[in-house]
Design an enzyme around this catalytic site. Structure first.
Site, mmCIF file in Angstrom:
data_model
loop_
_atom_site.group_PDB
_atom_site.id
_atom_site.type_symbol
_atom_site.label_atom_id
_atom_site.label_comp_id
_atom_site.label_asym_id
_atom_site.label_seq_id
_atom_site.Cartn_x
_atom_site.Cartn_y
_atom_site.Cartn_z
ATOM 1 N N HIS A 29 8.646 8.657 10.622
ATOM 2 C CA HIS A 29 9.797 7.790 10.908
ATOM 3 C C HIS A 29 10.566 7.363 9.652
ATOM 4 O O HIS A 29 10.775 6.195 9.371
ATOM 5 C CB HIS A 29 9.471 6.640 11.866
ATOM 6 C CG HIS A 29 8.395 5.652 11.463
ATOM 7 N ND1 HIS A 29 8.334 5.065 10.233
ATOM 8 C CD2 HIS A 29 7.381 5.123 12.181
ATOM 9 C CE1 HIS A 29 7.318 4.212 10.205
ATOM 10 N NE2 HIS A 29 6.726 4.245 11.380
ATOM 11 N N HIS A 54 -4.233 -0.407 18.296
ATOM 12 C CA HIS A 54 -2.835 -0.600 17.850
ATOM 13 C C HIS A 54 -1.945 0.225 18.761
ATOM 14 O O HIS A 54 -2.223 1.388 19.037
ATOM 15 C CB HIS A 54 -2.751 -0.147 16.393
ATOM 16 C CG HIS A 54 -1.409 -0.240 15.767
ATOM 17 N ND1 HIS A 54 -0.426 -1.097 16.187
ATOM 18 C CD2 HIS A 54 -0.880 0.430 14.693
ATOM 19 C CE1 HIS A 54 0.646 -0.950 15.411
ATOM 20 N NE2 HIS A 54 0.397 -0.026 14.507
ATOM 21 N N GLU A 62 1.184 1.295 18.315
ATOM 22 C CA GLU A 62 2.171 2.252 17.797
ATOM 23 C C GLU A 62 1.767 3.668 18.224
ATOM 24 O O GLU A 62 0.579 4.009 18.296
ATOM 25 C CB GLU A 62 2.310 2.152 16.274
ATOM 26 C CG GLU A 62 3.556 2.874 15.796
ATOM 27 C CD GLU A 62 4.000 2.525 14.371
ATOM 28 O OE1 GLU A 62 3.255 1.881 13.627
ATOM 29 O OE2 GLU A 62 5.135 2.936 14.020
ATOM 30 N N ASP A 84 1.652 6.638 17.139
ATOM 31 C CA ASP A 84 0.820 7.608 16.405
ATOM 32 C C ASP A 84 -0.657 7.433 16.770
ATOM 33 O O ASP A 84 -1.470 8.306 16.489
ATOM 34 C CB ASP A 84 1.033 7.520 14.880
ATOM 35 C CG ASP A 84 1.037 6.100 14.342
ATOM 36 O OD1 ASP A 84 1.360 5.171 15.089
ATOM 37 O OD2 ASP A 84 0.722 5.930 13.145
ATOM 38 N N HIS A 114 -0.724 -3.441 11.550
ATOM 39 C CA HIS A 114 0.620 -3.352 11.057
ATOM 40 C C HIS A 114 1.643 -4.011 11.999
ATOM 41 O O HIS A 114 2.732 -4.356 11.592
ATOM 42 C CB HIS A 114 0.906 -1.838 10.872
ATOM 43 C CG HIS A 114 2.293 -1.384 10.880
ATOM 44 N ND1 HIS A 114 2.758 -0.320 11.600
ATOM 45 C CD2 HIS A 114 3.360 -1.866 10.204
ATOM 46 C CE1 HIS A 114 4.026 -0.135 11.379
ATOM 47 N NE2 HIS A 114 4.437 -1.040 10.543
ATOM 48 N N ASP A 173 -4.445 0.647 11.005
ATOM 49 C CA ASP A 173 -3.546 1.008 9.899
ATOM 50 C C ASP A 173 -4.011 0.426 8.553
ATOM 51 O O ASP A 173 -3.646 0.942 7.488
ATOM 52 C CB ASP A 173 -2.126 0.483 10.168
ATOM 53 C CG ASP A 173 -1.334 1.385 11.106
ATOM 54 O OD1 ASP A 173 -1.745 2.535 11.339
ATOM 55 O OD2 ASP A 173 -0.291 0.934 11.604
ATOM 56 N N TYR A 221 1.841 3.789 1.245
ATOM 57 C CA TYR A 221 1.734 3.337 2.639
ATOM 58 C C TYR A 221 1.991 1.831 2.717
ATOM 59 O O TYR A 221 2.784 1.354 3.527
ATOM 60 C CB TYR A 221 0.328 3.683 3.147
ATOM 61 C CG TYR A 221 0.117 3.487 4.617
ATOM 62 C CD1 TYR A 221 0.277 4.548 5.493
ATOM 63 C CD2 TYR A 221 -0.259 2.259 5.133
ATOM 64 C CE1 TYR A 221 0.071 4.376 6.854
ATOM 65 C CE2 TYR A 221 -0.467 2.074 6.483
ATOM 66 C CZ TYR A 221 -0.291 3.143 7.342
ATOM 67 O OH TYR A 221 -0.500 2.961 8.681
ATOM 68 N N HIS A 254 -5.642 6.225 9.524
ATOM 69 C CA HIS A 254 -4.949 7.288 8.780
ATOM 70 C C HIS A 254 -5.733 7.595 7.501
ATOM 71 O O HIS A 254 -6.158 6.682 6.794
ATOM 72 C CB HIS A 254 -3.552 6.843 8.346
ATOM 73 C CG HIS A 254 -2.593 6.613 9.466
ATOM 74 N ND1 HIS A 254 -2.115 7.625 10.266
ATOM 75 C CD2 HIS A 254 -1.996 5.480 9.909
ATOM 76 C CE1 HIS A 254 -1.264 7.119 11.158
ATOM 77 N NE2 HIS A 254 -1.183 5.821 10.970
HETATM 78 FE FE1 FEO Z 1 1.419 1.240 12.830
HETATM 79 FE FE2 FEO Z 1 -0.318 4.151 12.222
HETATM 80 O O1 FEO Z 1 0.738 2.932 13.218
#
Ligand code: FEO
Length: 393
Positions: free
Chosen positions: A23, A77, A79, A81, A142, A161, A189, A222
């Protein structure tokens, strides 16, 4: 293949080797979406992966167990991903009970209408059989919905995250990969996703520390899993969230006919002469996400733009917009730029820098057409003043 973290606990995520844009953030080293499988009386999956990677995750799970046997999905989370393949997961594992953070409720219903779920808050605990999972709300690491999941019997923290990095590697653990690359990506990050949330992150980390959890492994959503360098990443998060800086100044600029560039080069020479770590970044050659990474631990910033159409050069407007959102901390800043006729750029930069929270050394330096000796002297003086402030800060 699935990678065993601890006996009966596996990494079953996906590696996005070729991702170069997350993004709008440049991911030069790719990314991973980490999900984790826990084999216990209740078979549990911690997070899913970005939708196009669902089959990769399921294939890894299938190497360990029939995915239809999964009893619990924990969505740390919302989001996409991490939650983006929940609908596919529910299709294949309709019996699995889903837990997510209290703050995820509204978003979960919008993203996944009709999918049943239960929310959890700090202090809630579920039993998996021989192990349990405790939940800790970690708002703004996040998103507001974010939670950590902790297995006390394994001293294992799933940090979503938090402590993550966008890096695709064949090794899954911090002692199997180049730590320099990993820490650089962890910083990038943080700079691009979390900087503006630093005060909240700082207080959240303090609250987590007060829980006195025993942790010998941190499994983020991640990048690599921390087991040998936990103090290093913890210390880095304390440093970044507290806004601690070093004696470094970043010069960011763009140019049309090299006049603003000449000012930028003069600033760099002056700062270097004053013993300041200096980084020069032309915006057409450096992505905004790399600029933010350089700014993370810098004390000062120069931002330069020519005036074009009575306005800023577009790349400079772009970085100001990005910095207004990310608010990279209370750093010293100054503007410079060349102009031919009207000369608005420096004033516009000053206004933008103030909105982004910088301590601005006004009025900055303007040079008409090509910088003359007086204008070069003015920019040298400005650079020397900032260098002294940084040295004495
Ligand atoms: Fe805030 Fe890896 O998503």
């Amino acid at each position: 293949m699935a990678v065993e973290l601890k006996k009966g606990i596996y990494w079953v995520g996906a590696i996005d080797w070729n991702l170069r844009d997350f993004h709008g953030y440049v991911t030069g080293r790719g990314a991973t979406y980490n999900s984790y499988l826990i084999i216990d009386e209740k078979i549990t999956l911690i997070d899913t992966v970005k939708a196009p990677f669902y089959n990769e995750m399921m294939s890894r799970i299938s190497k360990v167990i029939d995915p239809s046997k999964i009893n619990i999905l924990i969505s740390n989370h919302l989001e996409l991903d991490h939650s983006g393949s929940i609908l596919q997961f529910v299709r294949d594992c309709p019996q699995a009970k889903i837990y997510t953070g209290k703050m995820a409720e509204k978003g979960f219903k919008k993203y996944f209408p009709g999918v049943p779920f239960e929310t959890v808050k700090t202090g809630d605990r579920i039993s998996l059989g021989s192990r349990s999972i405790e939940f800790i709300e970690t708002p703004m690491i996040h998103w507001p919905d974010s939670i950590f999941s902790y297995i006390p019997e394994e001293a294992l923290l799933f940090s979503m995250d938090g402590f993550g990095q966008h890096i695709a590697t064949s090794g899954r653990f911090d002692d199997e990969v180049d730590m320099h690359d990993v820490m650089a990506e962890a910083g990038k990050y943080y700079a691009n996703l979390l900087t503006h949330l630093s005060p909240l992150i700082s207080s959240t980390l303090k609250k987590v520390a007060e829980l006195n959890l025993t942790i010998d492994m941190i499994a983020p959503s991640h990048g690599i899993i921390w087991r040998s360098n936990i103090p290093a990443i913890m210390e880095a998060y304390q440093r970044w969230s507290s806004g601690r800086t070093k004696k470094k100044i970043v010069i960011i600029y763009d140019t049309m006919w090299e006049s603003t560039e000449q000012l930028a080069g003069t600033i760099a020479d002056t700062l270097t002469e004053h013993g300041i770590e200096t980084k020069l970044m032309k915006l057409r050659e450096n992505h905004r996400s790399d600029v933010m990474a350089e700014l993370l631990e810098a004390s000062g910033v120069f931002l330069g733009s020519p005036t074009i159409h009575r306005n800023l050069f577009p790349t400079v407007a772009d970085i100001l917009c990005y910095m207004r959102g990310l608010k990279p901390g209370k750093k010293i800043a100054a503007a410079f730029g060349s102009y031919g006729w009207s000369g608005e750029s420096v004033d516009l930069i000053n206004a933008g820098l103030k909105e982004a929270g910088f301590d601005v050394m006004e009025p900055g330096v303007k040079a008409m057409f090509a910088p003359d000796e007086n204008e070069l002297a003015a920019v040298r003086n400005l650079a020397a003043s900032m260098a002294e402030r940084v040295k004495n800060g």
